[in-house]
Motif scaffolding. Structure first.
Motif, short mmCIF file in Angstrom:
data_model
loop_
_atom_site.label_atom_id
_atom_site.label_comp_id
_atom_site.label_asym_id
_atom_site.label_seq_id
_atom_site.Cartn_x
_atom_site.Cartn_y
_atom_site.Cartn_z
N VAL A 139 106.19 34.31 38.25
CA VAL A 139 106.22 34.03 39.68
C VAL A 139 106.58 32.59 39.99
CG1 VAL A 139 104.65 35.86 40.39
CG2 VAL A 139 103.73 33.65 39.74
N GLY A 140 106.77 31.77 39.00
CA GLY A 140 107.15 30.39 39.24
C GLY A 140 106.29 29.44 38.45
N HIS A 141 106.90 28.36 38.06
CA HIS A 141 106.21 27.41 37.19
C HIS A 141 105.47 26.33 37.97
CE1 HIS A 141 105.35 24.69 33.98
NE2 HIS A 141 106.22 23.79 34.39
N CYS A 142 106.09 25.80 39.00
CA CYS A 142 105.43 24.73 39.75
C CYS A 142 106.01 24.67 41.15
CB CYS A 142 105.60 23.40 39.04
SG CYS A 142 107.29 22.79 39.02
N MET A 143 105.49 23.73 41.92
CA MET A 143 106.02 23.54 43.27
C MET A 143 106.61 22.15 43.42
SD MET A 143 103.04 25.47 45.41
CE MET A 143 103.75 25.14 47.00
N TYR A 144 106.93 21.53 42.30
CA TYR A 144 107.41 20.16 42.35
C TYR A 144 108.91 20.03 42.50
CZ TYR A 144 102.70 19.18 40.70
OH TYR A 144 101.34 19.12 40.58
N LEU A 153 102.68 35.47 35.57
CA LEU A 153 102.75 34.27 34.73
C LEU A 153 103.28 33.09 35.51
CD1 LEU A 153 104.24 35.81 31.45
CD2 LEU A 153 101.83 35.46 32.07
N THR A 154 102.64 31.94 35.34
CA THR A 154 103.10 30.71 35.98
C THR A 154 103.60 29.68 34.97
OG1 THR A 154 100.90 29.77 35.99
CG2 THR A 154 101.56 31.00 37.96
N SER A 155 103.42 29.94 33.70
CA SER A 155 103.88 28.96 32.70
C SER A 155 105.37 29.14 32.47
CB SER A 155 103.10 29.13 31.39
OG SER A 155 103.26 30.43 30.90
N SER A 156 106.06 28.04 32.27
CA SER A 156 107.51 28.08 32.10
C SER A 156 107.89 28.56 30.71
CB SER A 156 108.10 26.69 32.32
OG SER A 156 109.49 26.71 32.05
#
Length: 170
Positions: A118-123, A85-88
């Motif tokens: 696995v993480g939401h974003c790379m920002y 999952l990548t959504s927060s």
């Protein structure tokens, strides 16, 4: 091919956003392969589907996100599945998505090995409170020189036909 005690291991990745989340799942998909599910509300879904197919070739299959499709695939999956999952989960959508896949894990305990953020974003905004950045994969593929793209391939997706947009790619 990665194996578990019960056979082949594969990843299922629901994609609700754009390229900012690609690298969170890429190390897993490039290693063990999987299935990507694109939400219809995702305005970049066509580009994302084409990109996943291009980068991972025969290691990744792309589907429309649909619970019937997912359950049919789970039922016929020869091995175990890890849901990435990548959504927060700090937001309603992310919590709903996580709950859906946790419920599927209860229904398919012999198929779904784990539901993993696995993480939401790379920002770097920390909107997830860092709790979802469980694996340090941000630059793993860059340092190992296993990235299947470079700045020119990113520019071809986002900058066509204008070549004047500068993109910093580390």
């Amino acid at each position: 091919e990665k194996m578990t005690d019960s056979g082949k291991l594969t990843c299922y990745v629901p994609v609700h956003s754009n390229f900012s989340q690609f690298e969170h799942t890429a190390p897993f998909l490039s290693s063990i392969g999987g299935k990507v599910f694109l939400y219809e509300f995702n305005t970049d879904s066509k580009k994302m589907g084409e990109y996943y197919k291009k980068i991972f070739k025969n290691k990744v299959e792309v589907y429309k996100f649909n619970i019937e499709i997912i359950t049919n695939l789970l039922s016929s999956e020869p091995g175990r599945v890890i849901i990435l999952l990548t959504s927060s989960s700090n937001y309603g959508f992310g919590r709903a998505q996580a709950n859906l896949f946790q419920k599927l894990k209860e229904i398919y305990p012999s198929k779904i090995a784990d539901v993993f953020h696995v993480g939401h974003c790379m920002y770097g905004c920390d909107s997830c409170g860092i709790r979802e950045h469980a694996v340090p994969i941000f630059f793993t593929r860059y340092f190992n020189k296993t990235m299947a793209y470079d700045s020119s391939s990113i520019r071809s997706v986002f900058c066509s036909p204008s070549p004047f947009l500068n993109i910093l790619i580390c």
